[in-house]
Design a protein around this motif. Sequence first.
Motif, PDB file in Angstrom:
ATOM      1  N   GLU A 189      36.273  26.133  73.054  1.00 42.79           N
ATOM      2  CA  GLU A 189      34.973  26.133  73.728  1.00 42.79           C
ATOM      3  C   GLU A 189      33.816  25.772  72.795  1.00 42.79           C
ATOM      4  OE1 GLU A 189      36.024  30.620  73.206  1.00 42.79           O
ATOM      5  OE2 GLU A 189      37.075  28.717  73.506  1.00 42.79           O
ATOM      6  N   ASN A 190      34.086  25.751  71.491  1.00 42.08           N
ATOM      7  CA  ASN A 190      33.037  25.398  70.527  1.00 42.08           C
ATOM      8  C   ASN A 190      33.216  23.993  69.960  1.00 42.08           C
ATOM      9  OD1 ASN A 190      31.781  27.955  70.762  1.00 42.08           O
ATOM     10  ND2 ASN A 190      33.286  28.839  69.373  1.00 42.08           N
ATOM     11  N   LYS A 191      34.021  23.193  70.637  1.00 40.92           N
ATOM     12  CA  LYS A 191      34.319  21.850  70.147  1.00 40.92           C
ATOM     13  C   LYS A 191      33.059  20.981  70.083  1.00 40.92           C
ATOM     14  CE  LYS A 191      37.388  17.891  70.875  1.00 40.92           C
ATOM     15  NZ  LYS A 191      38.465  17.312  71.722  1.00 40.92           N
ATOM     16  N   ALA A 192      32.195  21.097  71.093  1.00 36.74           N
ATOM     17  CA  ALA A 192      30.981  20.281  71.128  1.00 36.74           C
ATOM     18  C   ALA A 192      30.083  20.614  69.940  1.00 36.74           C
ATOM     19  CB  ALA A 192      30.234  20.507  72.436  1.00 36.74           C
ATOM     20  N   PHE A 193      29.956  21.908  69.639  1.00 36.73           N
ATOM     21  CA  PHE A 193      29.132  22.306  68.503  1.00 36.73           C
ATOM     22  C   PHE A 193      29.749  21.822  67.195  1.00 36.73           C
ATOM     23  CE2 PHE A 193      27.767  25.050  65.083  1.00 36.73           C
ATOM     24  CZ  PHE A 193      26.400  25.198  65.315  1.00 36.73           C
ATOM     25  N   SER A 194      31.051  22.028  67.040  1.00 37.04           N
ATOM     26  CA  SER A 194      31.703  21.680  65.771  1.00 37.04           C
ATOM     27  C   SER A 194      31.746  20.178  65.529  1.00 37.04           C
ATOM     28  CB  SER A 194      33.124  22.256  65.727  1.00 37.04           C
ATOM     29  OG  SER A 194      33.921  21.714  66.752  1.00 37.04           O
ATOM     30  N   SER A 195      31.694  19.396  66.592  1.00 33.86           N
ATOM     31  CA  SER A 195      31.668  17.943  66.395  1.00 33.86           C
ATOM     32  C   SER A 195      30.318  17.477  65.879  1.00 33.86           C
ATOM     33  CB  SER A 195      32.004  17.227  67.705  1.00 33.86           C
ATOM     34  OG  SER A 195      31.021  17.496  68.690  1.00 33.86           O
ATOM     35  N   GLN A 196      29.253  18.190  66.282  1.00 29.64           N
ATOM     36  CA  GLN A 196      27.910  17.837  65.809  1.00 29.64           C
ATOM     37  C   GLN A 196      27.610  18.466  64.458  1.00 29.64           C
ATOM     38  OE1 GLN A 196      24.824  18.685  68.632  1.00 29.64           O
ATOM     39  NE2 GLN A 196      23.200  17.806  67.369  1.00 29.64           N
ATOM     40  N   TYR A 197      28.151  19.682  64.247  1.00 36.29           N
ATOM     41  CA  TYR A 197      27.902  20.408  62.989  1.00 36.29           C
ATOM     42  C   TYR A 197      29.256  20.837  62.409  1.00 36.29           C
ATOM     43  CZ  TYR A 197      23.328  20.722  65.263  1.00 36.29           C
ATOM     44  OH  TYR A 197      22.148  20.426  65.896  1.00 36.29           O
TER      45      TYR A 197
END
Length: 305
Positions: free
Chosen positions: A27-35
């Motif tokens: 569920e944190n993939k979007a965040f981890s891809s940006q940061y």
Amino acid sequence: NVFTQDAVGAFYNENFINLKIDMEKPENKAFSSQYPAAAFPTLYYIDFTGEVVQKIKGAQTVEGFINLGKTALNKNDRSDYYAGLYEKGERNYETVYNYVKALNRSDEPSLRIANDYLSSQEDLTTEENLKFILEAVTEVDSRIFDLLIEYRPQIEAITSKEVVENKIEQAANATLDKAVKYESEDLLREVQAKMDAHHPEKALAFKLESEMTYTKLMQQEKQYFKAWNQYVKKVASDDPQERSLLAMSLVRALPDNEQAVKSAAKLAAQAASKSDQYEPRLNYAQILLYQDDKSKALKTAEQAL
């Protein structure tokens, strides 16, 4: 052990919106891809636009973590932005409040802006103006500090007693810095008196710490040693780590004072005997070198190792 410390929580909750994110959860993939984070913990300091102000890898001490936050705030200086709005004539509450807040975060003078705004207000007891007064306090030797004390019950009602006490302590430390800078004993006595009157729980510790700071600068050995002794007896906890550091601070301040070094050695020996950590023993070993007791210093250093 660091995130949960009161000092860390107080600083970060006042200055940041804080998120703890498990970078390995889907569920944190979007965040981890940006940061992205290749090591844990990774500390991201992100501004209101989403831009990374600062990125740090690895665990921190309490002091180091707070200093990282201060560095990030200084890098994210928005005072020029609000200065532009202010000079164009925008003097509404939100603009002036944010301008003063940005100046305070950047350690730039804000009293003139704050005083001009407060002087234009007919009612200082509105919730907005009470919050403004709290933010605008930077030193205890100011009219705005007097307003904080005058409206303290109302300000505590919309924030908390702890928030106001923290602000008083911050303002006292800023005035102490000024007293030291200008070598003003009168200002030192004023800030000590205001802590005594308005934050009695911390007044004694502040008085003795400020005495040590000031007398060290002024090279007043006798007064420094007296304040140090009182601090050890009346303020310092029984924690061996704290007492060991106090011993080190004394020998560093008065390395050529035989009585002071003797007192430091005694305190350091007690701390080392009551701790299973290496630092108190290492500190004691260093103090033994000040006494030229190399054999015992080496033995103590080996114990620390």
